[in-house]
Scaffold this motif. Structure first.
Motif, PDB file in Angstrom:
ATOM      1  N   HIS A  37      -1.329   0.606 -12.063  1.00  0.00           N
ATOM      2  CA  HIS A  37      -2.719   0.379 -11.622  1.00  0.00           C
ATOM      3  C   HIS A  37      -2.231   0.947  -9.882  1.00  0.00           C
ATOM      4  O   HIS A  37      -1.500   0.360  -9.673  1.00  0.00           O
ATOM      5  CB  HIS A  37      -3.812  -0.338 -11.298  1.00  0.00           C
ATOM      6  N   PRO A  38      -3.397   1.238  -8.593  1.00  0.00           N
ATOM      7  CA  PRO A  38      -2.768   1.475  -7.546  1.00  0.00           C
ATOM      8  C   PRO A  38      -2.674  -0.221  -6.776  1.00  0.00           C
ATOM      9  O   PRO A  38      -2.226  -0.648  -5.933  1.00  0.00           O
ATOM     10  CB  PRO A  38      -3.500   2.518  -7.011  1.00  0.00           C
ATOM     11  N   GLU A  39      -3.814  -1.496  -7.208  1.00  0.00           N
ATOM     12  CA  GLU A  39      -3.408  -2.450  -6.547  1.00  0.00           C
ATOM     13  C   GLU A  39      -2.297  -3.189  -7.332  1.00  0.00           C
ATOM     14  O   GLU A  39      -2.464  -3.595  -6.662  1.00  0.00           O
ATOM     15  CB  GLU A  39      -4.839  -2.730  -7.620  1.00  0.00           C
ATOM     16  N   THR A  40      -1.906  -3.206  -8.668  1.00  0.00           N
ATOM     17  CA  THR A  40      -0.759  -3.741  -8.812  1.00  0.00           C
ATOM     18  C   THR A  40       0.094  -3.223  -7.994  1.00  0.00           C
ATOM     19  O   THR A  40       1.551  -4.115  -7.166  1.00  0.00           O
ATOM     20  CB  THR A  40      -0.301  -3.638  -9.982  1.00  0.00           C
ATOM     21  N   HIS A  41       0.741  -1.468  -8.083  1.00  0.00           N
ATOM     22  CA  HIS A  41       1.613  -1.164  -7.227  1.00  0.00           C
ATOM     23  C   HIS A  41       1.570  -2.129  -5.237  1.00  0.00           C
ATOM     24  O   HIS A  41       2.336  -2.331  -4.788  1.00  0.00           O
ATOM     25  CB  HIS A  41       1.311   0.153  -6.820  1.00  0.00           C
ATOM     26  N   LEU A  42       0.329  -2.026  -4.705  1.00  0.00           N
ATOM     27  CA  LEU A  42       0.154  -2.482  -3.262  1.00  0.00           C
ATOM     28  C   LEU A  42       0.330  -3.703  -3.281  1.00  0.00           C
ATOM     29  O   LEU A  42       1.179  -4.233  -2.975  1.00  0.00           O
ATOM     30  CB  LEU A  42      -1.145  -2.352  -3.170  1.00  0.00           C
ATOM     31  N   ALA A  43      -0.297  -4.653  -4.667  1.00  0.00           N
ATOM     32  CA  ALA A  43       0.620  -5.945  -4.310  1.00  0.00           C
ATOM     33  C   ALA A  43       1.631  -6.225  -4.695  1.00  0.00           C
ATOM     34  O   ALA A  43       2.511  -7.367  -3.621  1.00  0.00           O
ATOM     35  CB  ALA A  43      -0.220  -6.170  -5.888  1.00  0.00           C
ATOM     36  N   LEU A  44       2.665  -5.723  -5.093  1.00  0.00           N
ATOM     37  CA  LEU A  44       3.931  -5.946  -5.754  1.00  0.00           C
ATOM     38  C   LEU A  44       4.412  -5.385  -3.695  1.00  0.00           C
ATOM     39  O   LEU A  44       5.534  -6.024  -3.811  1.00  0.00           O
ATOM     40  CB  LEU A  44       4.791  -5.128  -6.440  1.00  0.00           C
ATOM     41  N   HIS A  45       3.690  -4.208  -2.811  1.00  0.00           N
ATOM     42  CA  HIS A  45       4.398  -3.395  -1.942  1.00  0.00           C
ATOM     43  C   HIS A  45       3.894  -4.407  -1.157  1.00  0.00           C
ATOM     44  O   HIS A  45       5.041  -5.082  -0.349  1.00  0.00           O
ATOM     45  CB  HIS A  45       3.742  -2.511  -1.129  1.00  0.00           C
TER      46      HIS A  45
END
Length: 63
Positions: free
Chosen positions: A3-11
């Motif tokens: 999910h984009p939110e997961t990617h953004l959180a990891l970033h």
């Protein structure tokens, strides 16, 4: 798929880690060696460069 939110959180987590490391390196770069040591090293490198750039002496050919 992620999910984009997961990617953004990891970033964001990785960016925070990198900023913390960058702060450490910035503080380490602020410490400079004494000026006299830098000048001595600089002139030594100039002397070495001049010796390397000078025309080489001719050596006798071995028959």
């Amino acid at each position: 798929m992620s999910h984009p939110e997961t990617h953004l959180a990891l970033h964001r987590i990785r960016a925070t880690e990198l900023r913390a490391r960058a702060g450490h390196y910035r503080l380490a770069a602020a410490v400079k060696p004494p000026v006299h040591l830098r000048a001595r090293l600089g002139w030594t490198l100039v002397e070495l460069g001049l010796r390397l750039a000078a025309t080489p002496r001719r050596t006798a050919a071995i028959a």
